[in-house]
Design an enzyme around this catalytic site. Structure first.
Site, PDB file in Angstrom:
ATOM      1  N   ARG A  15       0.834  -1.213   0.000  1.00 52.90           N
ATOM      2  CA  ARG A  15       0.000   0.000   0.000  1.00 52.90           C
ATOM      3  C   ARG A  15       0.868   1.262   0.000  1.00 52.90           C
ATOM      4  O   ARG A  15       0.991   1.934  -1.009  1.00 52.90           O
ATOM      5  CB  ARG A  15      -0.948  -0.034   1.226  1.00 52.90           C
ATOM      6  CG  ARG A  15      -2.063   0.996   1.182  1.00 52.90           C
ATOM      7  CD  ARG A  15      -1.642   2.403   1.522  1.00 52.90           C
ATOM      8  NE  ARG A  15      -1.073   2.526   2.868  1.00 52.90           N
ATOM      9  CZ  ARG A  15      -0.502   3.639   3.318  1.00 52.90           C
ATOM     10  NH1 ARG A  15      -0.399   4.722   2.547  1.00 52.90           N
ATOM     11  NH2 ARG A  15       0.030   3.697   4.531  1.00 52.90           N
ATOM     12  N   ASP A  16       1.533   1.540   1.090  1.00 53.29           N
ATOM     13  CA  ASP A  16       2.311   2.786   1.176  1.00 53.29           C
ATOM     14  C   ASP A  16       3.437   2.760   0.143  1.00 53.29           C
ATOM     15  O   ASP A  16       3.787   3.782  -0.441  1.00 53.29           O
ATOM     16  CB  ASP A  16       2.900   2.940   2.585  1.00 53.29           C
ATOM     17  CG  ASP A  16       3.190   4.384   2.948  1.00 53.29           C
ATOM     18  OD1 ASP A  16       3.103   5.248   2.065  1.00 53.29           O
ATOM     19  OD2 ASP A  16       3.508   4.644   4.122  1.00 53.29           O
ATOM     20  N   HIS A 208       5.825   4.665  12.400  1.00 55.79           N
ATOM     21  CA  HIS A 208       5.715   4.589  10.922  1.00 55.79           C
ATOM     22  C   HIS A 208       6.740   5.584  10.385  1.00 55.79           C
ATOM     23  O   HIS A 208       6.450   6.770  10.209  1.00 55.79           O
ATOM     24  CB  HIS A 208       4.278   4.945  10.529  1.00 55.79           C
ATOM     25  CG  HIS A 208       4.001   4.926   9.065  1.00 55.79           C
ATOM     26  ND1 HIS A 208       3.396   3.859   8.425  1.00 55.79           N
ATOM     27  CD2 HIS A 208       4.219   5.846   8.099  1.00 55.79           C
ATOM     28  CE1 HIS A 208       3.251   4.128   7.144  1.00 55.79           C
ATOM     29  NE2 HIS A 208       3.747   5.339   6.915  1.00 55.79           N
ATOM     30  N   HIS A 210       9.328   7.052   7.781  1.00 59.31           N
ATOM     31  CA  HIS A 210       9.864   7.152   6.408  1.00 59.31           C
ATOM     32  C   HIS A 210      11.347   7.505   6.522  1.00 59.31           C
ATOM     33  O   HIS A 210      11.790   8.063   7.525  1.00 59.31           O
ATOM     34  CB  HIS A 210       9.074   8.196   5.616  1.00 59.31           C
ATOM     35  CG  HIS A 210       7.733   7.681   5.182  1.00 59.31           C
ATOM     36  ND1 HIS A 210       7.510   7.164   3.935  1.00 59.31           N
ATOM     37  CD2 HIS A 210       6.552   7.580   5.840  1.00 59.31           C
ATOM     38  CE1 HIS A 210       6.248   6.771   3.829  1.00 59.31           C
ATOM     39  NE2 HIS A 210       5.632   7.011   4.981  1.00 59.31           N
ATOM     40  N   CYS A 241       4.960   9.230  -0.240  1.00 59.15           N
ATOM     41  CA  CYS A 241       3.572   9.669  -0.050  1.00 59.15           C
ATOM     42  C   CYS A 241       3.239  10.633  -1.174  1.00 59.15           C
ATOM     43  O   CYS A 241       3.966  11.601  -1.401  1.00 59.15           O
ATOM     44  CB  CYS A 241       3.399  10.356   1.305  1.00 59.15           C
ATOM     45  SG  CYS A 241       1.715  10.997   1.520  1.00 59.15           S
ATOM     46  N   ASN A 250       9.080   3.999   3.355  1.00 59.62           N
ATOM     47  CA  ASN A 250       9.213   3.656   4.777  1.00 59.62           C
ATOM     48  C   ASN A 250      10.556   2.993   4.985  1.00 59.62           C
ATOM     49  O   ASN A 250      11.193   2.546   4.041  1.00 59.62           O
ATOM     50  CB  ASN A 250       8.160   2.625   5.163  1.00 59.62           C
ATOM     51  CG  ASN A 250       6.810   3.255   5.317  1.00 59.62           C
ATOM     52  OD1 ASN A 250       6.091   3.398   4.348  1.00 59.62           O
ATOM     53  ND2 ASN A 250       6.484   3.654   6.524  1.00 59.62           N
TER      54      ASN A 250
HETATM   55  P1  HMG Z   1     -13.461  14.155  -1.714  1.00 58.43           P
HETATM   56  O1  HMG Z   1     -13.296  14.675  -3.114  1.00 58.43           O
HETATM   57  O2  HMG Z   1     -13.529  15.158  -0.616  1.00 58.43           O
HETATM   58  O3  HMG Z   1     -14.702  13.168  -1.600  1.00 58.43           O
HETATM   59  O4  HMG Z   1     -12.245  13.152  -1.433  1.00 58.43           O
HETATM   60  P2  HMG Z   1     -16.235  13.425  -1.787  1.00 58.43           P
HETATM   61  O5  HMG Z   1     -16.906  12.658  -0.708  1.00 58.43           O
HETATM   62  O6  HMG Z   1     -16.522  14.900  -1.924  1.00 58.43           O
HETATM   63  O7  HMG Z   1     -16.558  12.737  -3.201  1.00 58.43           O
HETATM   64  C1  HMG Z   1     -16.029  13.235  -4.421  1.00 58.43           C
HETATM   65  C2  HMG Z   1     -15.936  12.107  -5.430  1.00 58.43           C
HETATM   66  O8  HMG Z   1     -15.050  11.117  -4.917  1.00 58.43           O
HETATM   67  C3  HMG Z   1     -17.264  11.374  -5.696  1.00 58.43           C
HETATM   68  O9  HMG Z   1     -17.225  10.928  -7.045  1.00 58.43           O
HETATM   69  C4  HMG Z   1     -17.181  10.168  -4.802  1.00 58.43           C
HETATM   70  O10 HMG Z   1     -17.957   9.113  -5.285  1.00 58.43           O
HETATM   71  C5  HMG Z   1     -15.701   9.848  -4.882  1.00 58.43           C
HETATM   72  P3  HMG Z   1     -17.909  11.715  -8.253  1.00 58.43           P
HETATM   73  O11 HMG Z   1     -19.335  11.869  -7.794  1.00 58.43           O
HETATM   74  O12 HMG Z   1     -17.193  13.023  -8.336  1.00 58.43           O
HETATM   75  O13 HMG Z   1     -17.684  10.829  -9.412  1.00 58.43           O
HETATM   76  N1  HMG Z   1     -15.196   9.122  -3.703  1.00 58.43           N
HETATM   77  C6  HMG Z   1     -14.589   7.922  -3.727  1.00 58.43           C
HETATM   78  N2  HMG Z   1     -14.289   7.082  -4.736  1.00 58.43           N
HETATM   79  C7  HMG Z   1     -13.695   5.925  -4.402  1.00 58.43           C
HETATM   80  N3  HMG Z   1     -13.371   5.568  -3.135  1.00 58.43           N
HETATM   81  C8  HMG Z   1     -13.658   6.383  -2.102  1.00 58.43           C
HETATM   82  C9  HMG Z   1     -14.302   7.613  -2.392  1.00 58.43           C
HETATM   83  N4  HMG Z   1     -14.708   8.626  -1.609  1.00 58.43           N
HETATM   84  C10 HMG Z   1     -15.259   9.543  -2.429  1.00 58.43           C
HETATM   85  N5  HMG Z   1     -13.335   6.026  -0.854  1.00 58.43           N
HETATM   86  C11 HMG Z   1     -11.063  11.424  -0.321  1.00 58.43           C
HETATM   87  C12 HMG Z   1     -12.001  12.619  -0.175  1.00 58.43           C
HETATM   88  C13 HMG Z   1     -10.507  11.104   1.058  1.00 58.43           C
HETATM   89  C14 HMG Z   1     -11.867  10.248  -0.844  1.00 58.43           C
HETATM   90  C15 HMG Z   1      -9.937  11.775  -1.318  1.00 58.43           C
HETATM   91  O14 HMG Z   1      -9.319  12.967  -0.919  1.00 58.43           O
HETATM   92  C16 HMG Z   1      -8.891  10.696  -1.432  1.00 58.43           C
HETATM   93  O15 HMG Z   1      -9.153   9.587  -1.885  1.00 58.43           O
HETATM   94  N6  HMG Z   1      -7.621  10.998  -1.052  1.00 58.43           N
HETATM   95  C17 HMG Z   1      -6.507  10.060  -1.182  1.00 58.43           C
HETATM   96  C18 HMG Z   1      -5.726  10.080   0.069  1.00 58.43           C
HETATM   97  C19 HMG Z   1      -4.638   9.042   0.042  1.00 58.43           C
HETATM   98  O16 HMG Z   1      -4.835   7.923  -0.367  1.00 58.43           O
HETATM   99  N7  HMG Z   1      -3.439   9.458   0.498  1.00 58.43           N
HETATM  100  C20 HMG Z   1      -2.343   8.545   0.628  1.00 58.43           C
HETATM  101  C21 HMG Z   1      -2.537   7.622   1.787  1.00 58.43           C
HETATM  102  S1  HMG Z   1      -2.224   8.373   3.371  1.00 58.43           S
HETATM  103  C22 HMG Z   1      -0.524   8.157   3.595  1.00 58.43           C
HETATM  104  O17 HMG Z   1       0.161   7.715   2.705  1.00 58.43           O
HETATM  105  C23 HMG Z   1       0.066   8.467   4.937  1.00 58.43           C
HETATM  106  C24 HMG Z   1       0.378   7.220   5.767  1.00 58.43           C
HETATM  107  O18 HMG Z   1       1.229   6.332   5.078  1.00 58.43           O
HETATM  108  C25 HMG Z   1       1.036   7.631   7.095  1.00 58.43           C
HETATM  109  C26 HMG Z   1       2.234   8.577   6.902  1.00 58.43           C
HETATM  110  O19 HMG Z   1       3.204   8.189   6.251  1.00 58.43           O
HETATM  111  O20 HMG Z   1       2.143   9.684   7.401  1.00 58.43           O
HETATM  112  C27 HMG Z   1      -0.919   6.464   6.113  1.00 58.43           C
HETATM  113 MG    MG Z   2       3.420   6.497   5.027  1.00 56.80          MG
END
Ligand code: HMG
Ligand code: MG
Length: 298
Positions: A15-16, A208, A210, A241, A250
């Protein structure tokens, strides 16, 4: 030295790791093969997917297919990120074992990562956690940018403590503290950890780290001494990220396991198998293997 006898490792490479590999639009079959091989190395928790918006993280678009194609091992907990109810529904349909919600300790990171404020994110998680628990799933919580934010600079440890506490109160069993851009050094990591431990005991915390600045293992060691017994790692140090420019992967799981075994700490992981998997996935992606242990044993 006051070190634990045993440490849990959460493998976040699929995933990450893969979410930020530029050439990593891997097919569901290739991802499933990676996850299946990781399961045979003794890992007991593999973060396999993310049910996020495919427009923002296209590498995770085939998460449903990945979960359909893996061969489930009894001893492995397969988890996925679910930012909202839509993500949870997709994860439940795919038969996930456990989910993770992810918040941040800075407003700018929260906005860029999940398009909402910290508080709005927490409100979104409330029904996700409640529904997941009603379905019998455990919920892990992530807090990003626990030391530095790429947009706001140094982060107040009290803010990290506040978000971690809120996630615990909402029902997460563990909070994984993310040094998202890998700038933390042990002293600052411990300042943050001490603030968090006023609210959340070490047994419910995970590291966690990086490795952007090469500090990940030093930070792991400091956290170990402070009582943390769970760490996230990414095989071959895959990843970064998408919302944190310049963030490296990581800490490589191989390097983490080498450190822990060298300290006499049990992980249940067969390092030689993990090394081979790390070399193979690096070759497949045509990228440098970021595990020093992996490279030394290639
Ligand atoms: P949004 O645009 O605010 O969502 O996104 P919304 O509720 O307003 O919906 C807008 C559109 O998104 C709609 O579609 C929804 O159906 C769709 P449309 O009507 O426009 O066709 N939608 C989705 N589609 C699929 N799956 C879903 C979903 N939710 C809404 N779950 C949202 C909000 C959070 C969904 C968006 O901003 C997003 O997906 N962001 C991605 C964030 C991400 O994956 N970041 C990387 C992971 S975090 C990380 O790496 C950090 C970590 O490793 C720890 C660290 O290292 O710090 C964990
Ligand atoms: Mg991470």
């Amino acid at each position: 030295m006051n070190l634990p006898k045993q440490v849990r490792i959460v493998e976040v490479g699929p995933r990450d790791g893969l979410q930020n590999e530029p050439g990593a639009m891997l097919s569901a079959d290739l991802k499933a093969n990676l996850i299946n091989r990781l399961a045979t190395s003794g890992l007991q928790h593999i973060e396999a997917a993310a049910f996020v918006h495919p427009k923002w993280v296209p590498q995770m678009a085939n998460s449903t297919e990945v979960l359909q194609r893996i061969t489930r091992h009894q001893h492995v907990n397969y988890s996925a990120l679910t930012p909202n109810m839509q993500g949870l529904r997709r994860a439940l349909e795919a038969g996930i074992d456990e989910i993770a919600v992810f918040g941040a300790a800075s407003e700018s990171f929260s906005q860029r990562n999940t398009n909402c404020s910290i508080d709005e994110g927490l409100s979104r998680f409330a029904p996700v956690i409640k529904t997941a628990q009603a379905e019998g799933l455990k919920v892990r919580g992530y807090v990003s940018v626990v030391v530095d934010c790429p947009y706001e600079g140094p982060v107040d440890p009290q803010k990290v403590a506040q978000v971690s506490d809120a996630l615990m109160q909402m029902g997460c069993y563990e909070i994984s503290l993310g040094d998202t851009i890998g700038t933390a050094t042990p002293g600052r990591m411990l300042d943050m950890l001490n603030a968090v431990m006023h609210f959340v005991p070490a047994r419910n915390l995970a590291g966690h780290c990086h490795d952007t600045y090469g500090q990940a293992l030093a930070n792991v060691y400091a956290m170990l001494q402070a009582g943390v017994t769970c760490f996230d790692g990414s095989v071959a140090g895959l990843g970064g990220c998408p919302y944190a420019q310049g963030a490296n992967g990581n800490v490589a799981t191989e390097d983490l396991v080498y450190l822990l075994h060298g300290l006499g700490i049990h992980t249940g992981i067969q390092l030689d198998r993990l090394i081979k998997i790390g070399c193979d996935i690096s070759d497949l992606l045509g990228r440098h293997n970021s595990s020093k242990v992996g490279v030394a044993n290639h």
